[in-house]
Scaffold this motif. Sequence first.
Motif, short mmCIF file in Angstrom:
data_model
loop_
_atom_site.label_atom_id
_atom_site.label_comp_id
_atom_site.label_asym_id
_atom_site.label_seq_id
_atom_site.Cartn_x
_atom_site.Cartn_y
_atom_site.Cartn_z
N ASP A 196 8.16 4.77 14.24
CA ASP A 196 9.27 5.55 13.69
C ASP A 196 9.47 5.30 12.20
N LYS A 197 8.45 4.80 11.55
CA LYS A 197 8.56 4.50 10.11
C LYS A 197 8.85 5.78 9.34
N ILE A 218 10.24 8.04 -4.30
CA ILE A 218 9.06 7.23 -3.98
C ILE A 218 9.16 5.88 -4.65
N LEU A 219 9.54 5.87 -5.93
CA LEU A 219 9.64 4.62 -6.68
C LEU A 219 10.67 3.70 -6.05
N ASP A 220 11.81 4.25 -5.65
CA ASP A 220 12.84 3.44 -4.98
C ASP A 220 12.29 2.82 -3.70
N ALA A 221 11.55 3.63 -2.92
CA ALA A 221 11.00 3.12 -1.66
C ALA A 221 9.99 2.01 -1.92
N VAL A 222 9.16 2.18 -2.96
CA VAL A 222 8.16 1.17 -3.32
C VAL A 222 8.84 -0.13 -3.72
N GLU A 223 9.84 -0.04 -4.58
CA GLU A 223 10.51 -1.24 -5.07
C GLU A 223 11.31 -1.92 -3.96
N ASP A 224 11.91 -1.13 -3.07
CA ASP A 224 12.63 -1.72 -1.94
C ASP A 224 11.67 -2.47 -1.02
N LYS A 244 -1.93 -6.82 7.54
CA LYS A 244 -0.46 -6.89 7.57
C LYS A 244 0.15 -6.63 6.20
N ILE A 245 -0.46 -5.70 5.48
CA ILE A 245 0.06 -5.33 4.17
C ILE A 245 1.17 -4.31 4.36
N PRO A 246 2.36 -4.55 3.81
CA PRO A 246 3.45 -3.58 3.93
C PRO A 246 3.02 -2.25 3.30
N TYR A 247 3.58 -1.16 3.78
CA TYR A 247 3.18 0.12 3.21
C TYR A 247 4.32 1.12 3.20
N VAL A 248 4.19 2.07 2.28
CA VAL A 248 5.12 3.19 2.17
C VAL A 248 4.32 4.45 2.49
N ALA A 284 0.85 -1.19 0.00
CA ALA A 284 0.00 0.00 0.00
C ALA A 284 0.89 1.23 0.00
N VAL A 285 0.51 2.22 -0.79
CA VAL A 285 1.13 3.53 -0.71
C VAL A 285 0.11 4.43 -0.01
N ILE A 286 0.44 4.84 1.20
CA ILE A 286 -0.48 5.64 2.01
C ILE A 286 -0.07 7.10 1.87
N CYS A 287 -0.92 7.86 1.20
CA CYS A 287 -0.67 9.29 0.99
C CYS A 287 -1.23 10.03 2.19
N VAL A 288 -0.40 10.15 3.21
CA VAL A 288 -0.86 10.65 4.49
C VAL A 288 -0.79 12.17 4.54
N SER A 289 -1.70 12.75 5.29
CA SER A 289 -1.78 14.21 5.44
C SER A 289 -2.64 14.50 6.65
N ASN A 290 -2.75 15.76 7.00
CA ASN A 290 -3.65 16.13 8.09
C ASN A 290 -5.10 15.78 7.72
N GLU A 291 -5.46 16.00 6.46
CA GLU A 291 -6.82 15.68 6.01
C GLU A 291 -7.06 14.18 6.07
#
Length: 588
Positions: A406-407, A428-434, A375-379, A350-357
């Motif tokens: 501390d992620k 972002i792409l590097d983090a996703v692929e890692d 237990k899905i890994p996420y960035v 999962a790519v979680i686009c986190v924000s205050n909203e």
Amino acid sequence: MISSYEVQFNTDDLIRIGRTSRVYRGYYHNNDVAVKVFDDMFNTDPFALEQAVAKEISIWKDLSGKPYILKLIGACTKVNHPFIVSELCKSTADVFVRRHPQSIFRILYEISCGLETIHGHGVVHHALRGSNVLITPENHAALADFGLGRNLLRANAEINAKPRKSTGTHHWFSPEQTLDPTSVTAKSDIWSFGMLMWELCTNQMPFEGKTREQIAAIIQTETERPEMPEEVNPILWDLMNKCWSLSPSARPNAFEIREILATNFRDEIGEAVNKIDWTIFISYAWANSKEAFLKGSTKSMAACGPCDPRELARKLTASGHRTWLDVDRIKAGKPLFENLVDAMKPAKLAVICVSNEYAESENCMREFKFLRELKIPYVLVAVGSNVGYANGQEWRQTVVGFLSGDKLYIDTKGSSKDKFSSEVYATILDAVEDELHTSASMAKHTTLKRSTTTVSDVERVETIQDTVESAQENAKHGDIKAQITIGRMLQQGDGIEKDLAKAMDWFKSAGLAGDVTSKIEVARMYENGEGSPVNLVEALHWYLEAANQNDSHAQYMVGEYYRRGLGMPNPTKPRHTNEILSSGQFRR
């Protein structure tokens, strides 16, 4: 590789003849298969053939098993007549659509998905036409070969053998392909896709009756194109013309084609639109999407930053990582969260686009907690802007921040006018692929299994009682982060009974310990009468406390209070905000 003894076929069971091979019906472990046998013309240099086949097999192996890609079973090159074994298909796209014309939108959609997949892996098909797209026993389109014939012909040319006469694929070739075959790119396939669309709409070969040289001359202009088919859907015709742009850069990519087809022909395409073909689930708040604003789905762009989560999803897909994005794949007539649950469960990341909203959205928080339950890994990618907040990082003091520990996260915040840079996307792409690589490695070497939680758990998919108890215990011992987390939980009624007065008490504790965000939150609550009657004197006091820690938002609010004469026991003449700010004196 497989042994020649494992495969049986009879040369009388010929299915089709290609430019470099013949395909026969055969049997592999008592299952029907297709056996592609390469021609005798390569026997003058078996090593060159073996190398060419091995290269293409390595590509096909990476793609096999993905939706709308022909399944590879194996290959045998250590024989006089090397062969490849694959899934046995029932027909080709041109024949199937001729017999089932109502299927044209679905077949085109599935072909576009297949193209999107191979292009995402840096592979160009080179020979896209109706007869080169296979139809599986389940009536789905399947791409195959991926330039295999081209590479074999190149190898064949190096040993001076003469290939079989051309089968006419040049009728689908792009202008750059006719001039210089080495200049072919993914956009060359897009031109061919446009010709394939025309072929399936008319049941005719493009430029029929024209020679290779005549076609090459015709398509080098902007005006000479196939005639508009009778009764063709105008959206399809417009798409064909976009695919036939003389400049490759002006042609849409496979993702854009799939989007156009899915958006305009969802009913005709049917369940294929929702076929499980994604790796990444995108979790985001619509308030952070400029595209959502432009489409009228949100009322303001104030929370939009340079990284639009929808744009990010499409960039990831174009990089070969298929994504699930709600606006593209939600099934009509099904409850929203059931759609989301069905989408999360097969995702590998999962790519979680986190924000205050995001942190303030009940739906987003349910998504976040269910992703953790599975237990899905996420960035984590921090999106949005700082407008209306002290620093845009308030989400870190919420349940999202607490549960993420501390992620690390990638910060993309800024103004909606800022550009989403290629450098940030590369990060972002590097983090996703890692993360995908790490997750795959863990799955391979451990016995950990994903939760079997079902849709019946939708009402409250994860109990966070342990989180609440842990945070309360830590908060009592002076843990500022825990105090803020409990404050947010009490403020939002998230996993604990809503109590604004208690929430304010915890924010005060964190504020007295020096947390500037908590001081601003206490001021805001006094200002709005949350957890206490409206008290502007106290609100100003807490804004002043935060302003003395050089918080620009608090300084602005103090200036506004003084300018308007608010929050002072003995009001004086209002002063201009700039005068207050420039004085540097914020304490009462």
